[in-house]
Design an enzyme around this catalytic site. Structure first.
Site, short mmCIF file in Angstrom:
data_model
loop_
_atom_site.label_atom_id
_atom_site.label_comp_id
_atom_site.label_asym_id
_atom_site.label_seq_id
_atom_site.Cartn_x
_atom_site.Cartn_y
_atom_site.Cartn_z
N GLY A 9 17.45 -33.48 89.72
CA GLY A 9 18.86 -33.51 90.13
C GLY A 9 19.54 -32.17 89.92
N GLY A 13 26.12 -30.41 90.11
CA GLY A 13 26.65 -30.80 88.80
C GLY A 13 25.88 -30.32 87.59
N ARG A 35 18.49 -32.95 98.43
CA ARG A 35 19.13 -32.05 99.39
C ARG A 35 18.45 -30.68 99.38
NH1 ARG A 35 25.16 -33.48 97.53
NH2 ARG A 35 24.03 -33.76 95.57
N TYR A 153 25.94 -49.86 85.88
CA TYR A 153 25.73 -48.45 85.49
C TYR A 153 25.54 -48.38 83.97
CZ TYR A 153 26.45 -43.49 84.61
OH TYR A 153 26.30 -42.19 84.19
N LYS A 157 22.27 -46.98 81.76
CA LYS A 157 22.32 -45.91 80.75
C LYS A 157 21.96 -46.44 79.36
CE LYS A 157 23.09 -42.28 83.30
NZ LYS A 157 22.13 -41.15 83.35
N PRO A 183 26.94 -37.58 77.64
CA PRO A 183 28.30 -37.08 77.85
C PRO A 183 29.31 -38.18 78.20
CG PRO A 183 26.68 -36.05 79.36
CD PRO A 183 26.06 -37.28 78.78
N VAL A 186 32.58 -35.86 82.87
CA VAL A 186 32.28 -34.50 83.32
C VAL A 186 32.69 -34.41 84.79
CG1 VAL A 186 30.50 -32.70 83.44
CG2 VAL A 186 30.19 -34.66 81.89
N GLU A 189 30.10 -34.04 91.08
CA GLU A 189 30.19 -34.91 92.25
C GLU A 189 30.01 -36.40 91.87
OE1 GLU A 189 27.47 -33.43 95.21
OE2 GLU A 189 28.38 -31.44 95.15
P1 NDP Z 1 26.17 -35.16 90.53
O1 NDP Z 1 26.42 -36.22 91.53
O2 NDP Z 1 26.95 -33.90 90.65
O3 NDP Z 1 24.62 -34.80 90.49
C1 NDP Z 1 23.64 -35.82 90.53
C2 NDP Z 1 22.27 -35.21 90.80
O4 NDP Z 1 21.30 -36.25 90.82
C3 NDP Z 1 22.22 -34.51 92.15
O5 NDP Z 1 21.53 -33.30 92.01
C4 NDP Z 1 21.43 -35.48 93.01
O6 NDP Z 1 20.66 -34.75 93.97
C5 NDP Z 1 20.50 -36.12 91.98
N1 NDP Z 1 20.02 -37.42 92.44
C6 NDP Z 1 20.75 -38.55 92.63
N2 NDP Z 1 19.97 -39.51 93.14
C7 NDP Z 1 18.72 -38.99 93.30
C8 NDP Z 1 17.50 -39.48 93.79
N3 NDP Z 1 17.37 -40.75 94.23
N4 NDP Z 1 16.43 -38.66 93.82
C9 NDP Z 1 16.53 -37.39 93.38
N5 NDP Z 1 17.67 -36.86 92.89
C10 NDP Z 1 18.76 -37.65 92.86
O7 NDP Z 1 26.46 -35.85 89.11
P2 NDP Z 1 26.28 -35.31 87.62
O8 NDP Z 1 25.80 -33.92 87.60
O9 NDP Z 1 27.51 -35.64 86.90
O10 NDP Z 1 25.15 -36.32 87.10
C11 NDP Z 1 23.97 -35.89 86.45
C12 NDP Z 1 23.57 -36.92 85.39
O11 NDP Z 1 24.58 -36.94 84.39
C13 NDP Z 1 23.45 -38.35 85.89
O12 NDP Z 1 22.33 -38.93 85.29
C14 NDP Z 1 24.73 -39.02 85.40
O13 NDP Z 1 24.57 -40.38 85.23
C15 NDP Z 1 24.91 -38.28 84.10
N6 NDP Z 1 26.26 -38.31 83.54
C16 NDP Z 1 27.32 -37.84 84.25
C17 NDP Z 1 28.59 -37.87 83.70
C18 NDP Z 1 29.80 -37.46 84.45
O14 NDP Z 1 30.92 -37.84 84.05
N7 NDP Z 1 29.69 -36.67 85.51
C19 NDP Z 1 28.79 -38.35 82.32
C20 NDP Z 1 27.61 -38.82 81.68
C21 NDP Z 1 26.39 -38.78 82.26
P3 NDP Z 1 20.52 -35.14 95.51
O15 NDP Z 1 21.76 -35.89 95.91
O16 NDP Z 1 20.32 -33.82 96.20
O17 NDP Z 1 19.30 -35.98 95.52
C1 8X3 Z 2 29.46 -41.09 83.33
C2 8X3 Z 2 30.63 -41.19 82.43
O1 8X3 Z 2 32.38 -42.74 81.47
O2 8X3 Z 2 31.99 -42.88 83.84
O3 8X3 Z 2 28.29 -41.52 82.73
O4 8X3 Z 2 30.40 -43.74 82.29
S1 8X3 Z 2 31.36 -42.72 82.53
#
Ligand code: NDP
Ligand code: 8X3
Length: 256
Positions: A9, A13, A35, A153, A157, A183, A186, A189
Protein backbone atom coordinates in the site's frame (compact mmCIF):
# COMPACT_ATOMS: atom_id res chain seq x y z
CA UNK A 1 25.00 -4.16 2.19
CA UNK A 2 21.89 -1.96 2.13
CA UNK A 3 18.81 -3.45 3.73
CA UNK A 4 15.56 -4.22 1.93
CA UNK A 5 12.01 -3.37 2.96
CA UNK A 6 8.73 -4.45 1.39
CA UNK A 7 5.91 -1.96 1.94
CA UNK A 8 2.34 -2.83 0.97
CA UNK A 9 0.00 0.00 0.00
CA UNK A 10 2.76 2.45 -0.92
CA UNK A 11 0.74 4.24 -3.60
CA UNK A 12 -0.84 6.59 -1.04
CA UNK A 13 -0.90 7.91 2.52
CA UNK A 14 0.99 6.14 5.27
CA UNK A 15 2.64 3.55 3.03
CA UNK A 16 3.95 6.20 0.69
CA UNK A 17 5.36 8.26 3.59
CA UNK A 18 7.02 5.14 5.02
CA UNK A 19 8.59 4.46 1.62
CA UNK A 20 10.07 7.97 1.56
CA UNK A 21 11.38 7.63 5.14
CA UNK A 22 13.07 4.29 4.50
CA UNK A 23 14.48 5.50 1.16
CA UNK A 24 15.98 8.56 2.88
CA UNK A 25 17.74 6.13 5.18
CA UNK A 26 19.23 4.09 2.35
CA UNK A 27 16.90 1.08 2.22
CA UNK A 28 16.21 -0.61 -1.10
CA UNK A 29 12.45 -0.93 -1.45
CA UNK A 30 9.78 -3.19 -2.84
CA UNK A 31 6.62 -1.11 -3.04
CA UNK A 32 3.19 -2.56 -3.76
CA UNK A 33 -0.33 -1.38 -4.53
CA UNK A 34 -2.93 -1.64 -7.28
CA UNK A 35 -2.36 1.78 -8.90
CA UNK A 36 0.56 1.15 -11.21
CA UNK A 37 1.05 4.75 -12.38
CA UNK A 38 1.42 6.00 -8.83
CA UNK A 39 3.87 3.25 -7.90
CA UNK A 40 5.98 4.01 -10.94
CA UNK A 41 6.04 7.74 -10.20
CA UNK A 42 7.02 7.10 -6.58
CA UNK A 43 9.70 4.58 -7.59
CA UNK A 44 11.23 6.93 -10.17
CA UNK A 45 11.30 9.81 -7.68
CA UNK A 46 12.89 7.72 -4.90
CA UNK A 47 15.53 6.27 -7.22
CA UNK A 48 16.46 9.77 -8.41
CA UNK A 49 16.52 11.42 -4.99
CA UNK A 50 18.17 8.73 -2.89
CA UNK A 51 20.17 6.52 -5.29
CA UNK A 52 18.45 3.39 -4.05
CA UNK A 53 16.89 0.51 -5.94
CA UNK A 54 13.12 0.23 -6.04
CA UNK A 55 10.96 -2.61 -7.34
CA UNK A 56 7.29 -1.84 -7.97
CA UNK A 57 4.90 -4.76 -7.70
CA UNK A 58 1.42 -3.99 -8.90
CA UNK A 59 -0.89 -6.46 -7.19
CA UNK A 60 -4.19 -6.71 -5.37
CA UNK A 61 -3.39 -8.32 -2.03
CA UNK A 62 -6.88 -9.88 -1.98
CA UNK A 63 -5.83 -12.09 -4.87
CA UNK A 64 -4.11 -15.07 -3.27
CA UNK A 65 -2.76 -16.52 -6.52
CA UNK A 66 -1.35 -13.19 -7.63
CA UNK A 67 0.31 -12.52 -4.24
CA UNK A 68 2.05 -15.90 -4.13
CA UNK A 69 2.97 -15.94 -7.84
CA UNK A 70 4.42 -12.43 -7.57
CA UNK A 71 6.32 -12.77 -4.31
CA UNK A 72 7.60 -16.28 -4.87
CA UNK A 73 8.99 -15.39 -8.26
CA UNK A 74 10.86 -12.17 -7.57
CA UNK A 75 14.48 -12.17 -8.69
CA UNK A 76 17.13 -13.27 -6.23
CA UNK A 77 18.32 -9.73 -5.76
CA UNK A 78 15.00 -8.97 -4.07
CA UNK A 79 14.63 -12.00 -1.80
CA UNK A 80 15.88 -11.87 1.81
CA UNK A 81 13.69 -8.96 2.83
CA UNK A 82 14.78 -7.41 6.14
CA UNK A 83 11.58 -5.49 6.97
CA UNK A 84 8.02 -6.26 5.86
CA UNK A 85 5.56 -3.45 6.46
CA UNK A 86 1.98 -4.69 6.19
CA UNK A 87 0.28 -1.35 5.63
CA UNK A 88 -2.27 -1.84 2.81
CA UNK A 89 -5.77 -1.64 4.17
CA UNK A 90 -9.04 0.22 4.15
CA UNK A 91 -12.37 0.98 5.74
CA UNK A 92 -15.43 0.98 3.49
CA UNK A 93 -18.78 2.33 4.65
CA UNK A 94 -20.15 3.68 7.94
CA UNK A 95 -23.37 1.67 8.17
CA UNK A 96 -24.90 0.14 11.25
CA UNK A 97 -24.03 -3.55 11.32
CA UNK A 98 -27.67 -4.54 10.64
CA UNK A 99 -27.70 -2.38 7.51
CA UNK A 100 -24.14 -3.08 6.32
CA UNK A 101 -23.28 -3.82 2.70
CA UNK A 102 -21.94 -7.36 2.56
CA UNK A 103 -19.65 -6.35 -0.28
CA UNK A 104 -18.06 -3.65 1.92
CA UNK A 105 -17.48 -6.19 4.68
CA UNK A 106 -15.83 -8.58 2.27
CA UNK A 107 -13.52 -5.90 0.88
CA UNK A 108 -12.33 -5.05 4.40
CA UNK A 109 -11.96 -8.65 5.56
CA UNK A 110 -10.25 -9.74 2.34
CA UNK A 111 -7.81 -6.82 2.35
CA UNK A 112 -7.09 -6.10 6.01
CA UNK A 113 -6.98 -9.69 7.27
CA UNK A 114 -6.58 -12.13 4.40
CA UNK A 115 -4.32 -9.89 2.28
CA UNK A 116 -2.02 -9.24 5.24
CA UNK A 117 -1.88 -12.98 5.89
CA UNK A 118 -1.12 -13.87 2.24
CA UNK A 119 1.76 -11.40 2.03
CA UNK A 120 3.14 -12.50 5.39
CA UNK A 121 2.87 -16.19 4.47
CA UNK A 122 4.79 -15.53 1.27
CA UNK A 123 7.57 -13.50 2.93
CA UNK A 124 8.05 -15.07 6.38
CA UNK A 125 9.59 -18.45 5.39
CA UNK A 126 12.63 -16.68 4.02
CA UNK A 127 12.94 -14.66 7.25
CA UNK A 128 12.73 -17.92 9.20
CA UNK A 129 15.43 -19.47 7.00
CA UNK A 130 17.70 -16.45 7.50
CA UNK A 131 17.00 -16.08 11.20
CA UNK A 132 16.47 -12.41 10.47
CA UNK A 133 13.58 -10.10 9.84
CA UNK A 134 11.14 -7.55 11.16
CA UNK A 135 7.41 -7.46 10.44
CA UNK A 136 5.61 -4.21 11.14
CA UNK A 137 1.82 -4.37 10.93
CA UNK A 138 -0.13 -1.14 10.63
CA UNK A 139 -3.11 -1.74 12.91
CA UNK A 140 -5.33 1.01 14.27
CA UNK A 141 -6.95 2.43 17.38
CA UNK A 142 -9.89 0.53 15.79
CA UNK A 143 -8.00 -2.63 16.74
CA UNK A 144 -7.97 -1.61 20.39
CA UNK A 145 -11.48 -0.19 20.77
CA UNK A 146 -14.77 -0.20 18.88
CA UNK A 147 -16.80 2.87 18.00
CA UNK A 148 -20.26 3.59 16.53
CA UNK A 149 -20.58 2.34 12.93
CA UNK A 150 -16.99 1.03 13.00
CA UNK A 151 -18.19 -2.58 13.40
CA UNK A 152 -16.51 -4.68 10.68
CA UNK A 153 -13.53 -2.36 10.17
CA UNK A 154 -12.89 -2.55 13.94
CA UNK A 155 -13.23 -6.33 13.71
CA UNK A 156 -10.57 -6.53 11.02
CA UNK A 157 -8.16 -4.33 12.98
CA UNK A 158 -8.77 -6.36 16.16
CA UNK A 159 -7.76 -9.34 14.02
CA UNK A 160 -4.55 -7.53 13.02
CA UNK A 161 -3.88 -6.91 16.72
CA UNK A 162 -4.31 -10.63 17.49
CA UNK A 163 -2.37 -11.81 14.43
CA UNK A 164 0.53 -9.51 15.37
CA UNK A 165 0.73 -11.07 18.84
CA UNK A 166 0.49 -14.57 17.37
CA UNK A 167 3.21 -13.84 14.80
CA UNK A 168 5.51 -12.69 17.60
CA UNK A 169 5.12 -16.02 19.41
CA UNK A 170 5.53 -18.19 16.33
CA UNK A 171 8.54 -16.22 15.06
CA UNK A 172 10.28 -16.04 18.43
CA UNK A 173 12.72 -18.89 17.82
CA UNK A 174 13.83 -17.33 14.55
CA UNK A 175 15.07 -13.96 15.73
CA UNK A 176 12.24 -12.18 13.93
CA UNK A 177 10.87 -8.97 15.42
CA UNK A 178 7.15 -8.24 15.18
CA UNK A 179 5.66 -4.80 15.82
CA UNK A 180 2.21 -3.27 15.58
CA UNK A 181 1.69 0.44 15.02
CA UNK A 182 -1.85 1.54 15.86
CA UNK A 183 -2.70 5.10 14.81
CA UNK A 184 -5.72 7.27 15.52
CA UNK A 185 -6.98 9.70 12.88
CA UNK A 186 -4.46 10.30 10.08
CA UNK A 187 -5.45 12.56 7.18
CA UNK A 188 -4.82 10.46 4.05
CA UNK A 189 -7.13 9.06 1.37
CA UNK A 190 -8.53 6.75 4.08
CA UNK A 191 -11.77 8.69 4.64
CA UNK A 192 -12.31 9.28 0.91
CA UNK A 193 -12.25 5.49 0.50
CA UNK A 194 -14.44 4.97 3.58
CA UNK A 195 -17.04 7.46 2.23
CA UNK A 196 -16.82 5.89 -1.24
CA UNK A 197 -15.39 8.95 -2.99
CA UNK A 198 -17.43 11.64 -1.19
CA UNK A 199 -14.66 14.19 -0.58
CA UNK A 200 -16.85 16.59 1.43
CA UNK A 201 -17.79 13.91 3.94
CA UNK A 202 -14.15 12.82 4.07
CA UNK A 203 -12.90 16.36 4.72
CA UNK A 204 -15.47 16.78 7.48
CA UNK A 205 -13.86 13.96 9.48
CA UNK A 206 -10.82 16.18 10.15
CA UNK A 207 -12.67 19.46 10.74
CA UNK A 208 -11.95 21.36 13.94
CA UNK A 209 -8.80 19.53 15.02
CA UNK A 210 -5.31 18.78 13.82
CA UNK A 211 -5.10 15.15 12.69
CA UNK A 212 -1.94 13.12 12.35
CA UNK A 213 -0.16 13.22 9.01
CA UNK A 214 1.20 10.17 7.19
CA UNK A 215 4.73 11.43 7.92
CA UNK A 216 4.07 11.18 11.68
CA UNK A 217 3.39 7.47 11.28
CA UNK A 218 6.42 7.05 9.01
CA UNK A 219 8.56 8.60 11.74
CA UNK A 220 7.43 6.11 14.42
CA UNK A 221 7.67 3.22 11.97
CA UNK A 222 11.27 4.16 11.33
CA UNK A 223 11.85 4.45 15.09
CA UNK A 224 10.56 0.89 15.56
CA UNK A 225 12.63 -0.46 12.67
CA UNK A 226 15.79 1.30 13.73
CA UNK A 227 16.18 -0.10 17.25
CA UNK A 228 19.18 -2.24 18.21
CA UNK A 229 18.74 -5.91 17.28
CA UNK A 230 17.92 -6.96 20.85
CA UNK A 231 15.05 -4.43 21.14
CA UNK A 232 11.54 -5.14 19.86
CA UNK A 233 8.84 -2.49 19.98
CA UNK A 234 5.74 -4.64 20.44
CA UNK A 235 3.00 -2.10 20.08
CA UNK A 236 2.73 1.64 19.56
CA UNK A 237 -0.55 3.55 19.83
CA UNK A 238 -0.20 7.01 18.32
CA UNK A 239 -2.97 9.58 18.43
CA UNK A 240 -3.50 13.22 17.48
CA UNK A 241 -3.25 15.36 20.63
CA UNK A 242 -6.89 16.29 20.00
CA UNK A 243 -8.08 12.64 20.07
CA UNK A 244 -8.34 10.88 23.45
CA UNK A 245 -9.62 7.51 22.23
CA UNK A 246 -11.35 6.03 19.18
CA UNK A 247 -14.42 8.25 19.48
CA UNK A 248 -13.55 11.21 21.73
CA UNK A 249 -12.17 14.29 19.99
CA UNK A 250 -11.56 17.90 20.91
CA UNK A 251 -12.99 19.55 17.81
CA UNK A 252 -12.98 23.05 19.22
CA UNK A 253 -11.21 24.38 16.19
CA UNK A 254 -7.52 24.49 16.90
CA UNK A 255 -6.53 23.01 13.55
CA UNK A 256 -3.42 24.73 12.19
P1 NDP B 1 -4.84 5.37 1.98
O1 NDP B 1 -6.19 5.12 1.41
O2 NDP B 1 -4.23 6.70 1.73
O3 NDP B 1 -3.83 4.24 1.52
C1 NDP B 1 -4.21 2.88 1.51
C2 NDP B 1 -3.19 2.06 0.73
O4 NDP B 1 -3.60 0.69 0.75
C3 NDP B 1 -3.10 2.50 -0.72
O5 NDP B 1 -1.75 2.54 -1.11
C4 NDP B 1 -3.84 1.40 -1.46
O6 NDP B 1 -3.25 1.21 -2.74
C5 NDP B 1 -3.55 0.18 -0.58
N1 NDP B 1 -4.55 -0.86 -0.77
C6 NDP B 1 -5.86 -0.82 -0.44
N2 NDP B 1 -6.47 -1.94 -0.85
C7 NDP B 1 -5.53 -2.71 -1.47
C8 NDP B 1 -5.55 -3.97 -2.11
N3 NDP B 1 -6.67 -4.70 -2.20
N4 NDP B 1 -4.40 -4.44 -2.64
C9 NDP B 1 -3.26 -3.73 -2.55
N5 NDP B 1 -3.18 -2.53 -1.95
C10 NDP B 1 -4.31 -2.02 -1.42
O7 NDP B 1 -5.01 5.14 3.56
P2 NDP B 1 -3.94 5.15 4.75
O8 NDP B 1 -2.59 5.46 4.27
O9 NDP B 1 -4.51 5.96 5.82
O10 NDP B 1 -4.05 3.62 5.22
C11 NDP B 1 -2.92 2.78 5.39
C12 NDP B 1 -3.18 1.82 6.55
O11 NDP B 1 -3.29 2.58 7.75
C13 NDP B 1 -4.46 1.01 6.44
O12 NDP B 1 -4.19 -0.30 6.87
C14 NDP B 1 -5.41 1.70 7.42
O13 NDP B 1 -6.37 0.84 7.91
C15 NDP B 1 -4.42 2.13 8.47
N6 NDP B 1 -4.85 3.21 9.35
C16 NDP B 1 -5.23 4.42 8.83
C17 NDP B 1 -5.63 5.44 9.68
C18 NDP B 1 -6.13 6.74 9.19
O14 NDP B 1 -6.80 7.46 9.96
N7 NDP B 1 -5.84 7.15 7.96
C19 NDP B 1 -5.60 5.24 11.15
C20 NDP B 1 -5.21 3.93 11.56
C21 NDP B 1 -4.82 2.97 10.69
P3 NDP B 1 -4.06 1.01 -4.10
O15 NDP B 1 -5.38 1.71 -3.94
O16 NDP B 1 -3.16 1.60 -5.16
O17 NDP B 1 -4.19 -0.46 -4.20
C1 8X3 C 1 -8.49 4.47 11.14
C2 8X3 C 1 -8.78 5.33 12.30
O1 8X3 C 1 -10.49 5.92 14.07
O2 8X3 C 1 -11.30 5.72 11.81
O3 8X3 C 1 -8.09 3.20 11.50
O4 8X3 C 1 -10.69 3.78 13.06
S1 8X3 C 1 -10.39 5.15 12.82
Amino acid sequence: MAKKALITGASSGIGKAIAVKFAENGYHLIITGRREERLKKLADGLKDRFSIEVLELCMDIRNKDSVFATLENISEQWTDIDVLINNAGLAVGVDKIYEGEIEDWERMIDTNIKGLLYVSRAVMPQMVKNNNGHIINIGSIAGKEVYPNGNVYCGTKHAVDAITKAMRIDALDHNIRVTQIAPGAVETEFSIVRYKGNKDKAKNVYKGFEPLQAEDIAEVTWFAANQPKHVNINDLVIMPTAQANASTFNKSGNKK
